[in-house]
Design a protein around this motif. Structure first.
Motif, PDB file in Angstrom:
ATOM      1  N   SER A  38      -2.222   1.345   1.341  1.00 10.82           N
ATOM      2  CA  SER A  38      -1.055   1.206   0.470  1.00 10.82           C
ATOM      3  C   SER A  38      -0.528  -0.224   0.494  1.00 10.82           C
ATOM      4  N   GLU A  39       0.214  -0.561  -0.527  1.00 11.86           N
ATOM      5  CA  GLU A  39       0.770  -1.916  -0.616  1.00 11.86           C
ATOM      6  C   GLU A  39       1.671  -2.211   0.572  1.00 11.86           C
ATOM      7  N   TYR A  57      -3.720  -6.559  -5.789  1.00 12.14           N
ATOM      8  CA  TYR A  57      -4.201  -5.343  -6.457  1.00 12.14           C
ATOM      9  C   TYR A  57      -4.212  -5.511  -7.982  1.00 12.14           C
ATOM     10  N   ASP A  58      -3.239  -6.240  -8.509  1.00  9.40           N
ATOM     11  CA  ASP A  58      -3.217  -6.517  -9.951  1.00  9.40           C
ATOM     12  C   ASP A  58      -4.500  -7.230 -10.375  1.00  9.40           C
ATOM     13  N   GLU A  61      -7.442  -4.877 -10.234  1.00 10.82           N
ATOM     14  CA  GLU A  61      -7.388  -3.941 -11.357  1.00 10.82           C
ATOM     15  C   GLU A  61      -7.827  -4.617 -12.651  1.00 10.82           C
ATOM     16  N   GLU A  67      -8.409   1.375  -9.545  1.00  8.58           N
ATOM     17  CA  GLU A  67      -7.548   2.129 -10.456  1.00  8.58           C
ATOM     18  C   GLU A  67      -6.296   2.531  -9.690  1.00  8.58           C
ATOM     19  N   ARG A  68      -5.158   2.496 -10.368  1.00  6.01           N
ATOM     20  CA  ARG A  68      -3.907   2.865  -9.706  1.00  6.01           C
ATOM     21  C   ARG A  68      -3.316   4.086 -10.404  1.00  6.01           C
ATOM     22  N   LYS A  69      -3.068   5.131  -9.597  1.00  5.79           N
ATOM     23  CA  LYS A  69      -2.517   6.363 -10.142  1.00  5.79           C
ATOM     24  C   LYS A  69      -1.274   6.752  -9.351  1.00  5.79           C
ATOM     25  N   LYS A  70      -0.242   7.143 -10.082  1.00  8.03           N
ATOM     26  CA  LYS A  70       0.978   7.559  -9.419  1.00  8.03           C
ATOM     27  C   LYS A  70       0.712   8.796  -8.562  1.00  8.03           C
ATOM     28  N   GLY A  73      -2.078   6.645  -5.186  1.00  8.99           N
ATOM     29  CA  GLY A  73      -2.293   5.317  -4.633  1.00  8.99           C
ATOM     30  C   GLY A  73      -3.349   4.546  -5.396  1.00  8.99           C
ATOM     31  N   THR A  74      -3.936   3.577  -4.741  1.00 11.20           N
ATOM     32  CA  THR A  74      -4.938   2.706  -5.358  1.00 11.20           C
ATOM     33  C   THR A  74      -6.321   3.140  -4.903  1.00 11.20           C
TER      34      THR A  74
END
Length: 476
Positions: A38-39, A57-58, A61, A67-70, A73-74
């Motif tokens: 996690s961040e 992470y940006d 991506e 891929e980032r999903k609510k 996580g990543t």
């Protein structure tokens, strides 16, 4: 976590983190079916701000790696290998890793601002449209038959054009040469690049004028050269400075713009020219002479080039039609020893298979025509008027706040502002007011200077541009 960021590295922390994760994805450290750290966790582990990890992470991506999903996580992208095991390259890494360096950020900014906005352009080294000999060139195209080949031409350039340039440099620049000692290039800048790439190697020491156009070119750093600076005064560089540099660093080559130098407008004194040639012969230091402006002498005086005084073949002479006819023709040339010209010609062939035959034909016919001397006379008259307009405007709007040298040819005015001003802030304020120029630090080590060019705008626009610049000065 054993890996740590390198705080002493010039690479931003977020890029270091992105690189670490990308490597971990490739070598299996991070598994495809497990979320990435996690961040917040990664920020705590590495001792960085969370925003730094977010930026990492940006980037991953954007490159299609994660891929980032609510709520989840990543995750490593499920399509990272794809059905056919295809993957998007990390283009940012390739861009940063390339050995050919980009232009300075300020130079890039100036180019972008002049392309997209309606600014008064006192930055560009290009002639304005009304100074191009458009009618003469149209007449040549309309009334004369193209008799050349549309296939690949001679590796050194069209033989007829090289013969014409041989006569041209004899008449106008007092240079005795032979067509076999000439290479046609895509302007003077390609000529400089060919010289650097073919005749020098990483670690070689070269001498550049300070300030100078050469100072602004990243090609020297891209080639891994060590650059040493020669201060320019009202009579050009001091040859004894060159001698001192050579004794200390073994200078392999010197790059000079002796006549109406860019940006100072100065002319290298005749005694200094002689001394430079003496040193060149004594120590075997080649001289690269860049001569874009000598035909613009407002008095019509034919100023002797270094090449015209060179009896030993020590000078590589570079010139073009860009600053005296039209930049879009892309016609330049190098004059030098035949063996050197053949080496540079071979390299040019590897890049572009030689110069375009159509523009060589137009350039040849224009140089041979009665239009050429008429055009040069007109160009000198107009440039002198524009220089006078710039000098008058500086006196009117800045009075004793500015020092400058008024050149007797060329297209540039090198100015020094009195007092302490932030160079970047001044440029930004000037752009806001609709005028742009070149800050001194892009051309040399003195930040209190700026270069105003008077070839791109007419007298009215020059007057308004200096007025706006003066307003920007008063604002700071």
């Amino acid at each position: 976590m054993e890996w740590r960021t390198d705080r002493k590295s010039k690479e931003p922390l977020y890029k270091q983190i992105a690189g670490y994760i990308e490597s971990g994805i490739a070598d299996g450290t991070f598994l495809l079916d497990k979320p990435l750290p996690s961040e917040r966790f990664l920020a705590n582990e590495l001792g960085v701000n969370r925003s730094t990890v977010v930026a990492a992470y940006d980037e991953l991506e954007a490159n299609g790696l994660v891929e980032r999903k609510k709520g989840s996580g990543t995750m490593i992208s499920k399509d990272i290998w794809g059905i056919n095991r295809k993957r998007m390259p990390s283009w940012n890494r390739y861009i940063e890793a390339g050995s050919f360096l980009p232009n300075l950020p300020v130079t890039q900014r100036i180019r972008k601002e002049t392309e997209g906005n309606n600014l008064i352009n006192l930055a560009s080294g290009e002639l304005s449209e009304d100074l191009f000999p458009v009618h003469s060139l149209r007449e040549i195209i309309s009334n004369r038959s193209f008799i050349g080949s549309l296939g690949y031409d001679h590796p050194q350039g069209n033989a007829v054009l090289r013969d014409t340039i041989t006569n041209h440099v004899k008449q106008y620049r007092k240079i005795d040469t032979h067509p076999s000692s000439i290479l046609i290039t895509s302007g003077a800048q390609q000529a400089i690049h060919l010289v650097v790439q073919c005749l020098l190697k990483p670690g070689d020491a070269v001498a550049l004028e300070d300030p100078s156009y050469s100072y602004s070119l990243p090609i020297f750093q891209s080639a891994g050269l060590r650059t040493f600076l020669l201060p320019v005064d009202k009579d050009g560089i001091n040859p004894e400075d060159l001698l001192a540099l050579h004794k200390k660093h073994r200078i392999r080559m010197i790059f000079l713009n002796p006549v109406f130098q860019n940006p100072t407008g100065t002319v290298l004194h005749i005694n200094r020219r002689k001394r430079i040639l003496e040193l060149s012969s004594e120590y075997g230091i080649p001289v690269v002479e860049d001569d874009p402006y000598s035909l613009t002498s407002f008095s019509g005086e034919k100023i002797a080039s270094l090449k015209s005084m060179d009896n030993n073949g020590n000078v590589l002479y570079i010139s073009s039609l860009s600053k005296i006819v039209a930049s879009g023709l892309r016609i330049g040339w190098i004059i030098g020893p035949k063996s050197v010209i053949e080496r540079l010609s071979d390299a040019k062939q590897q890049v572009d298979f030689g110069h375009g035959s159509f523009t060589q034909w137009i350039a040849n016919d224009f140089l041979e025509s009665e239009h050429f001397p008429t055009h040069i006379t007109y160009l000198r008259e107009q440039l002198e008027k524009r220089r006078d307009a710039m000098v008058s405007s500086l006196q009117q709007f800045l009075k004793n706040k500015v020092e400058y040298y008024s050149p007797n040819g060329g297209i540039h005015l090198w100015c020094k502002l009195k007092g302490q001003l932030n160079e970047i802030q001044l440029l930004e304020e000037s752009i806001k007011r609709g005028v742009i120029y070149v800050p001194g630090s892009t051309l040399g080590t003195n930040k209190e200077y700026m270069r105003f060019t008077f070839a791109k705008e007419n007298e009215e626009s020059i007057h308004e541009g200096i007025k706006r610049f003066a307003d920007a000065v008063r604002c700071l």
